[in-house]
Design a protein around this motif. Structure first.
Motif, PDB file in Angstrom:
ATOM      1  N   TYR A 152       0.910  -1.223  -0.133  1.00 45.85           N
ATOM      2  CA  TYR A 152       0.154  -0.151  -0.060  1.00 45.85           C
ATOM      3  C   TYR A 152       1.102   1.263   0.151  1.00 45.85           C
ATOM      4  CZ  TYR A 152      -2.895   3.751   1.844  1.00 45.85           C
ATOM      5  OH  TYR A 152      -3.653   4.974   2.055  1.00 45.85           O
ATOM      6  N   ILE A 153       0.491   2.156  -0.930  1.00 44.47           N
ATOM      7  CA  ILE A 153       1.315   3.582  -1.015  1.00 44.47           C
ATOM      8  C   ILE A 153       0.431   4.430  -0.352  1.00 44.47           C
ATOM      9  CG2 ILE A 153       2.501   5.128  -2.402  1.00 44.47           C
ATOM     10  CD1 ILE A 153       3.860   2.375  -1.989  1.00 44.47           C
ATOM     11  N   SER A 154      -0.770   4.852  -0.877  1.00 43.11           N
ATOM     12  CA  SER A 154      -1.577   6.142  -0.502  1.00 43.11           C
ATOM     13  C   SER A 154      -2.779   5.905  -0.965  1.00 43.11           C
ATOM     14  CB  SER A 154      -1.027   7.358  -1.084  1.00 43.11           C
ATOM     15  OG  SER A 154      -0.952   7.417  -2.473  1.00 43.11           O
ATOM     16  N   SER A 155      -3.704   6.765  -0.717  1.00 42.79           N
ATOM     17  CA  SER A 155      -5.489   6.895  -1.079  1.00 42.79           C
ATOM     18  C   SER A 155      -5.855   8.101  -1.606  1.00 42.79           C
ATOM     19  CB  SER A 155      -6.099   6.193   0.068  1.00 42.79           C
ATOM     20  OG  SER A 155      -6.038   7.296   1.123  1.00 42.79           O
ATOM     21  N   ASP A 156      -6.930   8.011  -2.160  1.00 43.47           N
ATOM     22  CA  ASP A 156      -7.366   9.346  -2.555  1.00 43.47           C
ATOM     23  C   ASP A 156      -8.904   9.343  -2.575  1.00 43.47           C
ATOM     24  OD1 ASP A 156      -8.140  11.455  -3.832  1.00 43.47           O
ATOM     25  OD2 ASP A 156      -7.672  10.683  -5.626  1.00 43.47           O
ATOM     26  N   VAL A 157      -9.458  10.221  -1.680  1.00 35.27           N
ATOM     27  CA  VAL A 157     -11.224  10.302  -1.568  1.00 35.27           C
ATOM     28  C   VAL A 157     -11.569  11.378  -2.146  1.00 35.27           C
ATOM     29  CG1 VAL A 157     -11.061   8.567   0.260  1.00 35.27           C
ATOM     30  CG2 VAL A 157     -10.924  11.030   0.905  1.00 35.27           C
ATOM     31  N   SER A 158     -10.800  12.069  -3.257  1.00 32.96           N
ATOM     32  CA  SER A 158     -11.371  13.566  -3.633  1.00 32.96           C
ATOM     33  C   SER A 158     -12.921  13.248  -4.519  1.00 32.96           C
ATOM     34  CB  SER A 158     -10.189  13.934  -4.317  1.00 32.96           C
ATOM     35  OG  SER A 158     -10.146  13.029  -5.600  1.00 32.96           O
ATOM     36  N   GLN A 159     -13.164  12.002  -4.862  1.00 41.06           N
ATOM     37  CA  GLN A 159     -14.310  11.783  -5.661  1.00 41.06           C
ATOM     38  C   GLN A 159     -15.182  10.889  -5.045  1.00 41.06           C
ATOM     39  OE1 GLN A 159     -13.651  11.143 -10.067  1.00 41.06           O
ATOM     40  NE2 GLN A 159     -11.965  12.322  -9.860  1.00 41.06           N
ATOM     41  N   TYR A 160     -15.407  10.998  -3.735  1.00 35.78           N
ATOM     42  CA  TYR A 160     -16.039   9.877  -2.686  1.00 35.78           C
ATOM     43  C   TYR A 160     -17.501  10.082  -3.356  1.00 35.78           C
ATOM     44  CZ  TYR A 160     -17.208   7.420   1.431  1.00 35.78           C
ATOM     45  OH  TYR A 160     -17.644   6.585   2.432  1.00 35.78           O
ATOM     46  N   LEU A 209      -6.466   1.007  -7.561  1.00 40.57           N
ATOM     47  CA  LEU A 209      -7.737   0.008  -7.513  1.00 40.57           C
ATOM     48  C   LEU A 209      -8.746   0.881  -7.300  1.00 40.57           C
ATOM     49  CD1 LEU A 209      -7.584  -3.285  -5.897  1.00 40.57           C
ATOM     50  CD2 LEU A 209      -9.641  -1.542  -5.354  1.00 40.57           C
ATOM     51  N   GLU A 210      -9.710   1.149  -8.081  1.00 39.57           N
ATOM     52  CA  GLU A 210     -10.914   2.059  -7.730  1.00 39.57           C
ATOM     53  C   GLU A 210     -12.123   1.344  -7.002  1.00 39.57           C
ATOM     54  OE1 GLU A 210     -11.814   4.469 -10.868  1.00 39.57           O
ATOM     55  OE2 GLU A 210      -9.835   5.402 -10.861  1.00 39.57           O
ATOM     56  N   TYR A 211     -12.552   1.808  -6.025  1.00 41.00           N
ATOM     57  CA  TYR A 211     -13.832   0.965  -5.463  1.00 41.00           C
ATOM     58  C   TYR A 211     -14.962   1.999  -5.020  1.00 41.00           C
ATOM     59  CZ  TYR A 211     -12.241   1.358  -0.695  1.00 41.00           C
ATOM     60  OH  TYR A 211     -11.844   1.777   0.612  1.00 41.00           O
ATOM     61  N   ILE A 212     -16.171   1.347  -4.829  1.00 42.01           N
ATOM     62  CA  ILE A 212     -17.051   2.171  -4.186  1.00 42.01           C
ATOM     63  C   ILE A 212     -17.666   1.861  -2.745  1.00 42.01           C
ATOM     64  CG2 ILE A 212     -19.669   2.952  -4.410  1.00 42.01           C
ATOM     65  CD1 ILE A 212     -18.008   3.903  -6.934  1.00 42.01           C
ATOM     66  N   SER A 213     -17.298   3.115  -2.065  1.00 40.96           N
ATOM     67  CA  SER A 213     -17.480   2.878  -0.562  1.00 40.96           C
ATOM     68  C   SER A 213     -18.643   3.061  -0.041  1.00 40.96           C
ATOM     69  CB  SER A 213     -16.476   3.709   0.320  1.00 40.96           C
ATOM     70  OG  SER A 213     -16.453   3.616   1.557  1.00 40.96           O
ATOM     71  N   GLN A 214     -19.064   3.348   1.145  1.00 36.21           N
ATOM     72  CA  GLN A 214     -20.182   3.733   1.860  1.00 36.21           C
ATOM     73  C   GLN A 214     -20.792   5.021   1.516  1.00 36.21           C
ATOM     74  OE1 GLN A 214     -20.974   2.156   5.617  1.00 36.21           O
ATOM     75  NE2 GLN A 214     -22.470   3.716   6.216  1.00 36.21           N
ATOM     76  N   ALA A 215     -21.848   5.532   0.841  1.00 33.37           N
ATOM     77  CA  ALA A 215     -21.845   6.980   0.441  1.00 33.37           C
ATOM     78  C   ALA A 215     -22.255   7.827   1.424  1.00 33.37           C
ATOM     79  CB  ALA A 215     -23.273   7.031  -0.508  1.00 33.37           C
ATOM     80  N   ASP A 216     -22.927   7.203   2.649  1.00 31.13           N
ATOM     81  CA  ASP A 216     -23.287   8.205   3.821  1.00 31.13           C
ATOM     82  C   ASP A 216     -22.280   8.196   4.765  1.00 31.13           C
ATOM     83  OD1 ASP A 216     -23.650   5.625   4.663  1.00 31.13           O
ATOM     84  OD2 ASP A 216     -25.694   6.070   5.388  1.00 31.13           O
ATOM     85  N   ALA A 217     -21.114   7.610   4.636  1.00 25.97           N
ATOM     86  CA  ALA A 217     -19.959   7.518   5.724  1.00 25.97           C
ATOM     87  C   ALA A 217     -19.101   8.934   5.639  1.00 25.97           C
ATOM     88  CB  ALA A 217     -19.117   6.340   5.602  1.00 25.97           C
ATOM     89  N   ASP A 218     -18.246   9.004   6.583  1.00 25.96           N
ATOM     90  CA  ASP A 218     -17.423  10.296   6.500  1.00 25.96           C
ATOM     91  C   ASP A 218     -16.060   9.748   5.598  1.00 25.96           C
ATOM     92  OD1 ASP A 218     -15.476  12.209   6.779  1.00 25.96           O
ATOM     93  OD2 ASP A 218     -15.257  11.969   9.037  1.00 25.96           O
ATOM     94  N   ARG A 219     -15.880  10.534   4.698  1.00 27.47           N
ATOM     95  CA  ARG A 219     -14.874  10.115   3.647  1.00 27.47           C
ATOM     96  C   ARG A 219     -13.626  10.048   4.318  1.00 27.47           C
ATOM     97  NH1 ARG A 219     -14.425  14.391  -1.079  1.00 27.47           N
ATOM     98  NH2 ARG A 219     -16.638  14.544  -0.695  1.00 27.47           N
ATOM     99  N   TYR A 220     -13.564  10.879   5.402  1.00 29.12           N
ATOM    100  CA  TYR A 220     -12.142  10.835   5.979  1.00 29.12           C
ATOM    101  C   TYR A 220     -12.172  10.138   7.060  1.00 29.12           C
ATOM    102  CZ  TYR A 220     -11.474  15.118   3.004  1.00 29.12           C
ATOM    103  OH  TYR A 220     -11.490  15.793   1.825  1.00 29.12           O
ATOM    104  N   ALA A 221     -12.917   9.077   7.251  1.00 30.19           N
ATOM    105  CA  ALA A 221     -13.055   8.186   8.452  1.00 30.19           C
ATOM    106  C   ALA A 221     -11.881   7.172   8.339  1.00 30.19           C
ATOM    107  CB  ALA A 221     -14.279   7.453   8.744  1.00 30.19           C
ATOM    108  N   PRO A 222     -11.281   6.728   9.591  1.00 36.51           N
ATOM    109  CA  PRO A 222     -10.510   5.592   9.432  1.00 36.51           C
ATOM    110  C   PRO A 222     -10.817   4.469   8.639  1.00 36.51           C
ATOM    111  CG  PRO A 222     -10.442   6.595  11.508  1.00 36.51           C
ATOM    112  CD  PRO A 222     -11.505   7.054  10.782  1.00 36.51           C
ATOM    113  N   ARG A 223     -10.066   3.729   7.887  1.00 36.36           N
ATOM    114  CA  ARG A 223     -10.567   2.783   7.179  1.00 36.36           C
ATOM    115  C   ARG A 223      -9.538   1.324   7.164  1.00 36.36           C
ATOM    116  NH1 ARG A 223     -13.437   6.649   4.824  1.00 36.36           N
ATOM    117  NH2 ARG A 223     -14.926   6.085   3.701  1.00 36.36           N
ATOM    118  N   PHE A 267      -5.553   2.830   6.800  1.00 39.52           N
ATOM    119  CA  PHE A 267      -5.115   4.183   6.600  1.00 39.52           C
ATOM    120  C   PHE A 267      -6.375   5.072   7.011  1.00 39.52           C
ATOM    121  CE2 PHE A 267      -7.106   2.212   3.168  1.00 39.52           C
ATOM    122  CZ  PHE A 267      -7.861   3.334   2.676  1.00 39.52           C
ATOM    123  N   THR A 268      -5.994   6.344   7.103  1.00 40.83           N
ATOM    124  CA  THR A 268      -6.844   7.503   7.241  1.00 40.83           C
ATOM    125  C   THR A 268      -6.713   8.516   6.076  1.00 40.83           C
ATOM    126  OG1 THR A 268      -6.900   7.290   9.654  1.00 40.83           O
ATOM    127  CG2 THR A 268      -7.726   9.323   8.867  1.00 40.83           C
TER     128      THR A 268
END
Length: 752
Positions: free
Chosen positions: A335-343, A569-583, A604-605
């Motif tokens: 794992y290197i990093s993540s991006d939730v800019s288009q959550y 790797l792109e996936y669809i997360s839970q829409a109503d969750a906080d995008r910046y919540a720890p995962r 990661f957070t």
């Protein structure tokens, strides 16, 4: 008496040999002192010369108890050896060494027997020599043999040699055995035997592990695949058994045994499914009886974790893919990093490495992922796609360059290398870069852009001056890098040790790890190699130490290639969750075409991403008594930068905005810097500073009247006239400059 040279008889009164003319020498014999008990000498010593003692007897002839006759073997021209013939009861050996003109003394010593030479005491024989009483003489028609070499034998030599030979042979045998045991085929067979033993004992899980190891060693052995398929079949994993046989068929496509076994397994699976379907009254035929809807990716309409009620399952089943990669060569998924800019779309960036750490290229990968948000249950998510960055996505690179005073003689080389690098980036596919430089403080030479012209302006604007605030610069770069969407990293260069930073290296490491930003560092000169290596290793980057600054070119290209070799790797997360919540995520990637599979579990957070979206106005005015650094950071967080004024029209517009907001002292996005020619200005965006300037008379000064350094650009109103000044970093916070309070602010400029 006989001649020592030719052996002819010589009368007592003759001084020369009548046959050869040799001078007759008078031989003196020395006997062993009577107080030396030579019979007690140990003939088993390794070095018999240790026990030899010189006698001090009289000059008389042969004494009683000595050998009665000397058997000399004369050689032509010189009697070089007289060998005594010891008699019984006399343990003396006379070792003469007479040469022509010098037969002064014989040295006595103990008797040493050597088989085949010393036959019996008093009877010394030398094979091949004709013997007459008193001396040996060779017939005229007989060639004189070479003198026999008579050396005292060292006791124990044979045993020592034998022992040495045994040791050498033993070492060779052990070494050969070790090499043999490490041969691939031997290791393969050993694992197969272990697997067969586990199979007989019914321990199929251990058997599977042993067979997989055997396949890793020899991947083209059909028997191993058949044995592995049998093991999977025994524990009811027919699908894994089928996959195993299919892999074997890639190597042996025409093998009848494999083809028949595959048909047998497929028939068994179909029969099992038919039985389950008939027994499951509630099943419509789409879901097997006993399946776990959560585990397989199925969701119910009231499941709040579902992306939508219409989404029934992921395209790839996690559990099935997890089993499939068990048949493949195992890689490391990093794992290197993540991006939730288009959550709720989440991007996860990772590398696939082989066992040696080399980057592995996938040909046609498939993936599955399960996600836990804030410690909740793991839910399988829908995969949108998996792709390599190269040719598909851009990366954001924060470049940190040393411009301290120690760089004075090398700054032009660094500029040249950096210019080549920024010109080589793939801007058409989304690459962006930022250039920070450091001296006593951090300076923005060019904020994030995809315009190489601005980046090159920033590079040209660097001049060597001041101290080394390396850690502060890297910390600033990590902050800005983590706010960029997509993949990102920091690349830093320095030629010295930090002496001006507020932050320490551990704070840099902790921060970079928290926001998932890898730090690559290049060091030259008197750097703290240990600390720089630690920073790089702890954050997922690397460190290089160079002697030639032009070596930076190859290193920069290597870093860039490593970043482009990542996968997204792109996936669809839970829409109503906080995008910046720890995962936490459990992800698996399978690529049958390259015979590679990998999986990982990581937590990661997501870092907060800067929103560069559209704004209602190009400028935003803020009235606030803060420092230049705080104003600059606030502008960046909002997706803009401190205003840069490049024309008279813009000067008029910004001045009017400030005046309407009650601002008399307004921060701008620029610095003043020093070089050999004096003081000059520079915009943080890399824009051309020379296209427009509006300095107050006598400015820029770079230093105030009290000696305080001034290098941050300010737009100010003096007696109703707006102009530019270089100012200290926080005048409103200085008790001596109360007139700044309540009248200081800044203007944010948005490019979009």
């Amino acid at each position: 008496m006989y001649c020592m040279r030719c052996g002819s008889e010589i009368k007592e009164d003759q001084s020369f040999c009548m046959k050869c003319g040799a001078k007759v020498e008078k031989i003196r014999y020395e006997s062993t002192p009577s107080d030396v008990d030579t019979s007690a000498r140990d003939s088993s010593k390794d070095d018999p010369t240790d026990d030899v003692q010189r006698g001090s007897g009289s000059e008389s002839g042969l004494t009683e108890g000595n050998a009665e006759a000397l058997r000399a073997r004369p050689t032509e021209g010189i009697a070089d050896a007289l060998r005594p013939n010891p008699t019984e009861g006399n343990a003396e050996v006379l070792q003469p060494g007479p040469t022509e003109g010098n037969v002064d003394a014989f040295q006595s010593g103990p008797v040493y027997e050597e088989p085949g030479i010393y036959q019996q005491p008093g009877n010394y024989e030398q094979p091949g020599i004709y013997e007459e009483p008193g001396f040996n003489e060779y017939p005229d028609d007989m060639e004189e043999p070479e003198p026999a070499s008579v050396k005292p034998k060292k006791s124990g030599n044979k045993a020592l040699i034998a022992l040495s030979v045994i040791l050498v042979l033993s070492m060779l045998m052990v070494g050969g055995l070790l090499v043999y045991r490490q041969m691939p085929m031997v290791r393969y067979q050993r694992n197969i035997k272990v697997a067969q033993k586990y199979m007989l004992e019914g321990d199929y899980e251990q058997a599977i592990l042993a067979i997989k190891e055997a396949i890793d060693i020899e991947p083209k052995k059909m028997d191993a695949y058949l044995l592995l398929a049998d093991a999977f079949k025994e524990i009811g994993e027919e699908e894994n058994a089928i996959n195993t046989v299919e892999i074997a068929l890639n190597y042996f496509p025409e093998n009848k045994r494999l083809t028949e076994y595959l048909s047998e397994l497929e028939l068994s699976v179909e029969t099992s499914e038919d039985v389950e379907d008939s027994d499951d009254e509630e099943d419509s035929g789409n879901i097997r009886k006993g399946s776990d809807t959560k585990k397989s990716g199925m969701v119910t309409p009231d499941d709040k974790t579902a992306v939508s009620a219409a989404s029934e399952k992921s395209e790839i089943d996690y559990d099935r893919l997890k089993k499939e990669i068990a048949q493949l060569m195992q890689g490391n998924m990093v794992y290197i990093s993540s991006d939730v800019s288009q959550y709720p779309l989440v991007r996860v960036y990772f590398q696939i490495n082989d066992a040696n750490g080399n980057v592995q290229t996938l040909l046609s990968p498939t993936a599955a992922i399960r996600e836990s948000i804030s410690g909740g249950a793991f839910i399988e998510r829908e995969i949108k796609k998996i792709e390599k960055l190269e040719g598909n996505q851009g990366i954001s690179i924060d470049i940190v360059a040393d411009k301290s005073g120690s760089m004075d003689s090398d700054i032009n080389q660094v500029k040249s290398v950096m210019s080549q690098f920024v010109n080589s980036l793939d801007y058409t596919n989304g690459d962006r870069a930022e250039l920070l430089a450091f001296e006593d403080s951090v300076m923005y030479m060019c904020s994030y852009t995809n315009n190489p012209v601005y980046l090159n302006n920033g590079i040209l604007g660097m001049s060597a001056y001041g101290g080394t605030a390396l850690y502060d610069a890297i910390y600033e770069a990590v902050t800005n890098s983590s706010g960029q969407a997509g993949a990102h990293c920091v690349i830093a260069f320095t030629d010295g040790q930090d002496n001006s930073s507020v932050f320490n290296y551990q704070q840099v490491v902790d921060y970079a790890r928290a926001v998932s930003v890898p730090i690559y560092i290049i060091g030259a000169g008197s750097v703290d190699t240990q600390t720089l290596t630690y920073i790089a290793d702890q954050t997922g980057g690397r460190y290089w130490n160079i002697n030639d600054l032009y070596d930076m070119t190859e290193i920069l290209n290597e870093i860039y290639s490593e970043q482009k070799d990542m996968y997204c790797l792109e996936y669809i997360s839970q829409a109503d969750a906080d995008r910046y919540a720890p995962r936490s995520i459990e992800s698996v990637v399978c690529d049958k075409d390259s015979n590679y599979g990998a999986s990982t579990t990581t937590s990661f957070t997501p870092a907060r991403v800067i929103d560069y979206g559209n704004h209602s106005s190009r400028y935003e005015v803020v009235l606030q008594d803060i420092s230049w650094a705080d104003a600059n950071a606030a502008a960046i967080r909002k997706g803009g930068h401190l205003v840069t004024i490049t024309s008279q029209d813009e000067m008029n517009q910004v001045s009017a905005l400030c005046e309407n907001a009650g601002i008399k002292y307004c921060w701008m996005g620029g610095y003043t810097m020093m070089d050999s020619s004096g003081c000059y200005g520079h915009w943080i965006t890399g824009e051309d500073f020379n296209q427009y300037q509006a300095w107050y008379p006598g400015e820029p000064s770079r230093n105030d009247l009290d000696g305080t350094e001034e290098k941050y650009l300010m737009l100010w109103n003096i007696k109703g006239v707006w102009s530019w000044n270089d100012e200290r970093i926080h005048p409103a916070g200085d008790p001596e400059l109360q007139y700044y309070r309540g009248k200081t602010g800044y203007v944010i400029e948005y490019e979009q």
